[in-house]
Design a protein around this motif. Structure first.
Motif, PDB file in Angstrom:
ATOM      1  N   CYS A 201       0.830  -1.205   0.000  1.00 27.40           N
ATOM      2  CA  CYS A 201       0.000   0.000   0.000  1.00 27.40           C
ATOM      3  C   CYS A 201       0.867   1.259   0.000  1.00 27.40           C
ATOM      4  CB  CYS A 201      -0.952  -0.015   1.193  1.00 27.40           C
ATOM      5  SG  CYS A 201      -2.270  -1.251   1.044  1.00 27.40           S
ATOM      6  N   PHE A 202       2.017   1.212   0.665  1.00 27.39           N
ATOM      7  CA  PHE A 202       2.980   2.313   0.624  1.00 27.39           C
ATOM      8  C   PHE A 202       3.520   2.486  -0.798  1.00 27.39           C
ATOM      9  CE2 PHE A 202       7.547   3.571   1.152  1.00 27.39           C
ATOM     10  CZ  PHE A 202       7.339   4.870   1.574  1.00 27.39           C
ATOM     11  N   ALA A 203       3.855   1.374  -1.455  1.00 28.12           N
ATOM     12  CA  ALA A 203       4.359   1.444  -2.827  1.00 28.12           C
ATOM     13  C   ALA A 203       3.308   2.014  -3.773  1.00 28.12           C
ATOM     14  CB  ALA A 203       4.793   0.058  -3.294  1.00 28.12           C
ATOM     15  N   ALA A 204       2.039   1.717  -3.509  1.00 31.67           N
ATOM     16  CA  ALA A 204       0.961   2.245  -4.350  1.00 31.67           C
ATOM     17  C   ALA A 204       0.729   3.731  -4.099  1.00 31.67           C
ATOM     18  CB  ALA A 204      -0.324   1.459  -4.099  1.00 31.67           C
ATOM     19  N   ALA A 205       0.783   4.138  -2.831  1.00 29.33           N
ATOM     20  CA  ALA A 205       0.491   5.529  -2.467  1.00 29.33           C
ATOM     21  C   ALA A 205       1.677   6.459  -2.710  1.00 29.33           C
ATOM     22  CB  ALA A 205       0.071   5.606  -1.002  1.00 29.33           C
ATOM     23  N   TYR A 206       2.892   5.920  -2.607  1.00 33.03           N
ATOM     24  CA  TYR A 206       4.112   6.720  -2.757  1.00 33.03           C
ATOM     25  C   TYR A 206       5.032   6.036  -3.778  1.00 33.03           C
ATOM     26  CZ  TYR A 206       2.531   8.848   1.643  1.00 33.03           C
ATOM     27  OH  TYR A 206       1.797   9.486   2.617  1.00 33.03           O
ATOM     28  N   PRO A 207       4.618   5.998  -5.038  1.00 30.36           N
ATOM     29  CA  PRO A 207       5.355   5.199  -6.031  1.00 30.36           C
ATOM     30  C   PRO A 207       6.794   5.643  -6.254  1.00 30.36           C
ATOM     31  CG  PRO A 207       3.705   6.608  -7.073  1.00 30.36           C
ATOM     32  CD  PRO A 207       3.431   6.653  -5.613  1.00 30.36           C
ATOM     33  N   ASP A 208       7.097   6.899  -6.011  1.00 31.66           N
ATOM     34  CA  ASP A 208       8.464   7.377  -6.210  1.00 31.66           C
ATOM     35  C   ASP A 208       9.398   6.964  -5.079  1.00 31.66           C
ATOM     36  OD1 ASP A 208       7.625   8.599  -8.527  1.00 31.66           O
ATOM     37  OD2 ASP A 208       7.343  10.570  -7.589  1.00 31.66           O
ATOM     38  N   ARG A 209       8.856   6.413  -4.001  1.00 32.51           N
ATOM     39  CA  ARG A 209       9.669   6.069  -2.830  1.00 32.51           C
ATOM     40  C   ARG A 209      10.097   4.609  -2.806  1.00 32.51           C
ATOM     41  NH1 ARG A 209      12.450   8.054  -0.540  1.00 32.51           N
ATOM     42  NH2 ARG A 209      12.005   7.958   1.692  1.00 32.51           N
ATOM     43  N   VAL A 210       9.586   3.775  -3.698  1.00 30.62           N
ATOM     44  CA  VAL A 210       9.836   2.337  -3.630  1.00 30.62           C
ATOM     45  C   VAL A 210      10.382   1.830  -4.956  1.00 30.62           C
ATOM     46  CG1 VAL A 210       8.793   0.061  -3.194  1.00 30.62           C
ATOM     47  CG2 VAL A 210       7.957   2.077  -1.959  1.00 30.62           C
ATOM     48  N   THR A 211      11.438   1.003  -4.866  1.00 30.30           N
ATOM     49  CA  THR A 211      12.022   0.418  -6.073  1.00 30.30           C
ATOM     50  C   THR A 211      11.780  -1.088  -6.177  1.00 30.30           C
ATOM     51  OG1 THR A 211      14.146   0.105  -4.946  1.00 30.30           O
ATOM     52  CG2 THR A 211      13.850   2.147  -6.191  1.00 30.30           C
ATOM     53  N   ALA A 212      11.473  -1.749  -5.064  1.00 30.39           N
ATOM     54  CA  ALA A 212      11.227  -3.196  -5.085  1.00 30.39           C
ATOM     55  C   ALA A 212      10.483  -3.571  -3.811  1.00 30.39           C
ATOM     56  CB  ALA A 212      12.530  -3.982  -5.206  1.00 30.39           C
ATOM     57  N   LEU A 213       9.842  -4.744  -3.838  1.00 30.95           N
ATOM     58  CA  LEU A 213       8.932  -5.108  -2.767  1.00 30.95           C
ATOM     59  C   LEU A 213       8.974  -6.616  -2.525  1.00 30.95           C
ATOM     60  CD1 LEU A 213       6.528  -3.971  -1.016  1.00 30.95           C
ATOM     61  CD2 LEU A 213       5.058  -4.505  -2.978  1.00 30.95           C
ATOM     62  N   VAL A 214       9.035  -6.999  -1.246  1.00 33.13           N
ATOM     63  CA  VAL A 214       8.889  -8.401  -0.847  1.00 33.13           C
ATOM     64  C   VAL A 214       7.690  -8.486   0.097  1.00 33.13           C
ATOM     65  CG1 VAL A 214       9.920 -10.385   0.325  1.00 33.13           C
ATOM     66  CG2 VAL A 214      11.357  -8.867  -1.066  1.00 33.13           C
ATOM     67  N   VAL A 215       6.752  -9.363  -0.232  1.00 35.44           N
ATOM     68  CA  VAL A 215       5.557  -9.572   0.581  1.00 35.44           C
ATOM     69  C   VAL A 215       5.561 -11.013   1.076  1.00 35.44           C
ATOM     70  CG1 VAL A 215       3.039  -9.619   0.619  1.00 35.44           C
ATOM     71  CG2 VAL A 215       4.240  -7.871  -0.736  1.00 35.44           C
ATOM     72  N   GLU A 216       5.531 -11.184   2.392  1.00 39.26           N
ATOM     73  CA  GLU A 216       5.569 -12.516   3.003  1.00 39.26           C
ATOM     74  C   GLU A 216       4.232 -12.850   3.651  1.00 39.26           C
ATOM     75  OE1 GLU A 216       7.702 -14.722   6.820  1.00 39.26           O
ATOM     76  OE2 GLU A 216       8.490 -12.804   6.089  1.00 39.26           O
ATOM     77  N   ASP A 217       3.565 -13.844   3.105  1.00 38.41           N
ATOM     78  CA  ASP A 217       2.379 -14.462   3.691  1.00 38.41           C
ATOM     79  C   ASP A 217       1.295 -13.444   4.041  1.00 38.41           C
ATOM     80  OD1 ASP A 217       2.094 -17.392   3.997  1.00 38.41           O
ATOM     81  OD2 ASP A 217       1.221 -16.849   5.905  1.00 38.41           O
ATOM     82  N   MET A 218       0.870 -12.713   3.019  1.00 32.85           N
ATOM     83  CA  MET A 218      -0.236 -11.772   3.192  1.00 32.85           C
ATOM     84  C   MET A 218      -1.007 -11.673   1.884  1.00 32.85           C
ATOM     85  SD  MET A 218      -1.760 -10.041   5.417  1.00 32.85           S
ATOM     86  CE  MET A 218      -2.858  -8.668   5.743  1.00 32.85           C
ATOM     87  N   ALA A 219      -2.319 -11.568   1.982  1.00 34.35           N
ATOM     88  CA  ALA A 219      -3.189 -11.523   0.808  1.00 34.35           C
ATOM     89  C   ALA A 219      -4.080 -10.293   0.859  1.00 34.35           C
ATOM     90  CB  ALA A 219      -4.031 -12.792   0.730  1.00 34.35           C
ATOM     91  N   PRO A 220      -4.720  -9.930  -0.271  1.00 33.37           N
ATOM     92  CA  PRO A 220      -5.503  -8.691  -0.310  1.00 33.37           C
ATOM     93  C   PRO A 220      -6.913  -8.781   0.255  1.00 33.37           C
ATOM     94  CG  PRO A 220      -4.537  -9.216  -2.461  1.00 33.37           C
ATOM     95  CD  PRO A 220      -4.439 -10.445  -1.625  1.00 33.37           C
ATOM     96  N   ASP A 221      -7.472  -9.978   0.413  1.00 38.86           N
ATOM     97  CA  ASP A 221      -8.903 -10.046   0.707  1.00 38.86           C
ATOM     98  C   ASP A 221      -9.209 -11.070   1.799  1.00 38.86           C
ATOM     99  OD1 ASP A 221     -11.642 -10.039   0.744  1.00 38.86           O
ATOM    100  OD2 ASP A 221     -11.900 -10.395  -1.404  1.00 38.86           O
ATOM    101  N   PHE A 222      -9.478 -10.562   3.005  1.00 35.48           N
ATOM    102  CA  PHE A 222      -9.920 -11.391   4.126  1.00 35.48           C
ATOM    103  C   PHE A 222     -11.368 -11.069   4.504  1.00 35.48           C
ATOM    104  CE2 PHE A 222      -5.327 -11.413   4.538  1.00 35.48           C
ATOM    105  CZ  PHE A 222      -5.035 -12.701   4.972  1.00 35.48           C
ATOM    106  N   GLN A 223     -12.132 -10.542   3.569  1.00 33.46           N
ATOM    107  CA  GLN A 223     -13.474 -10.074   3.892  1.00 33.46           C
ATOM    108  C   GLN A 223     -14.324 -11.196   4.491  1.00 33.46           C
ATOM    109  OE1 GLN A 223     -15.212  -6.826   1.166  1.00 33.46           O
ATOM    110  NE2 GLN A 223     -13.876  -8.008  -0.195  1.00 33.46           N
ATOM    111  N   GLY A 224     -15.059 -10.814   5.523  1.00 32.69           N
ATOM    112  CA  GLY A 224     -15.931 -11.769   6.197  1.00 32.69           C
ATOM    113  C   GLY A 224     -15.306 -12.421   7.412  1.00 32.69           C
ATOM    114  N   ARG A 225     -13.988 -12.286   7.561  1.00 38.02           N
ATOM    115  CA  ARG A 225     -13.338 -12.841   8.738  1.00 38.02           C
ATOM    116  C   ARG A 225     -13.412 -11.868   9.903  1.00 38.02           C
ATOM    117  NH1 ARG A 225      -7.862 -16.178   7.008  1.00 38.02           N
ATOM    118  NH2 ARG A 225      -8.732 -17.286   5.197  1.00 38.02           N
ATOM    119  N   THR A 226     -13.398 -12.392  11.103  1.00 37.81           N
ATOM    120  CA  THR A 226     -13.442 -11.554  12.292  1.00 37.81           C
ATOM    121  C   THR A 226     -12.321 -11.933  13.248  1.00 37.81           C
ATOM    122  OG1 THR A 226     -14.752 -10.869  14.211  1.00 37.81           O
ATOM    123  CG2 THR A 226     -15.080 -13.114  13.406  1.00 37.81           C
ATOM    124  N   ALA A 227     -11.864 -10.951  14.019  1.00 39.25           N
ATOM    125  CA  ALA A 227     -10.801 -11.185  14.999  1.00 39.25           C
ATOM    126  C   ALA A 227     -11.343 -11.262  16.418  1.00 39.25           C
ATOM    127  CB  ALA A 227      -9.759 -10.077  14.893  1.00 39.25           C
TER     128      ALA A 227
END
Length: 262
Positions: A104-130
């Motif tokens: 989300c930082f790379a999307a909002a501030y595209p000039d600040r990021v050159t590469a990205l590693v994402v570990e074990d996270m997905a975009p859609d957990f809708q319907g789940r509760t904590a």
């Protein structure tokens, strides 16, 4: 044998947010997961220094005040303010919540990021509760009086994660944030998705998923399918804490990715 995880004493009234871990070259910022801390990366900082100048970060709400509104955008803006003194664009490596904040930082501030590693996270957990998860946390037997007691309760991998993250007081280890804050951070993920932010990412990306992931099935592979400059890696025998559960395999994947960026 677990390493000593005592947090260094800070000057009274001072709370660091961004930690300069040394190294040389292009900056790399490491973002921890929910209920983690900057110190959860300490076993990986030495080899990562071979690839750049390393910074670790303590997210808001984790040992310091949370944003007034617990939205992902608020956490991303907090991250942006923390890394503003770093002049050069960043490689961002994030685990779980940190992975979400990273893209989300790379999307909002595209000039600040050159590469990205994402570990074990997905975009859609809708319907789940904590809600049930938060009730379980409230029932934890705090304080944990010794390292052995904490590790016996959580197991070796999660135990090390919490030893690195919890606040240590004279009588033992305590949760380093408010349960309601942690719950509400997670609850937001159950009310919306972050596909649009992912599709706004334009930099090379590595997606790492554990065999025993917490992510909805197929989403991380779909993330890779939607991003023309991404690589998806599934690491066998790894749970959600891939970098600590299978550290050698994690290192191979990340070093291969970083080595190919030049």
């Amino acid at each position: 044998m677990l390493e000593n995880s005592t947090r260094p004493t800070e000057p009274r009234g001072v709370r660091q947010v961004l930690h300069d871990e040394g190294g040389s070259g292009a900056p790399i910022v490491l973002l921890h997961g929910l209920m983690g801390s900057a110190r959860t990366w300490r076993r990986h900082v030495p080899w990562l220094r071979e690839h750049g100048h390393i910074y670790t970060f303590d997210a808001a709400g984790h040992g310091r005040p949370a944003p007034t509104h617990l939205t992902t955008e608020a956490f991303v803006d907090d991250l942006a303010a923390a890394v503003a003194p770093i002049d050069d664009p960043l490689t961002v490596i994030g685990h779980s919540m940190g992975g979400l904040h990273g893209w989300c930082f790379a999307a909002a501030y595209p000039d600040r990021v050159t590469a990205l590693v994402v570990e074990d996270m997905a975009p859609d957990f809708q319907g789940r509760t904590a809600a049930h998860w938060a009730a379980m946390i409230r029932a934890w037997p705090q304080p944990f009086r010794t390292e052995a007691e904490l590790v016996d309760f959580f197991g070796d991998v999660a135990g090390q994660y919490f030893l690195d993250s919890f606040s240590r007081r004279s009588d033992g280890w305590y949760l380093h944030g408010d349960v309601d804050t942690f719950r509400d951070i997670s609850e937001e993920w159950g009310t919306r998705d972050f596909w649009a932010q992912w599709q706004d990412v334009r930099v090379p990306a590595l997606l790492i998923e554990g065999e025993y992931t917490i992510t909805p099935e197929g989403q991380m592979q779909r993330m890779a399918d939607l991003h023309p400059d991404s690589t998806y890696v599934r690491i066998e025998q790894a749970g959600h804490l891939v970098h600590d559960d299978q550290p050698d395999a994690y290192r191979v994947a990340v070093e291969e990715f970083l080595g190919g960026l030049g």
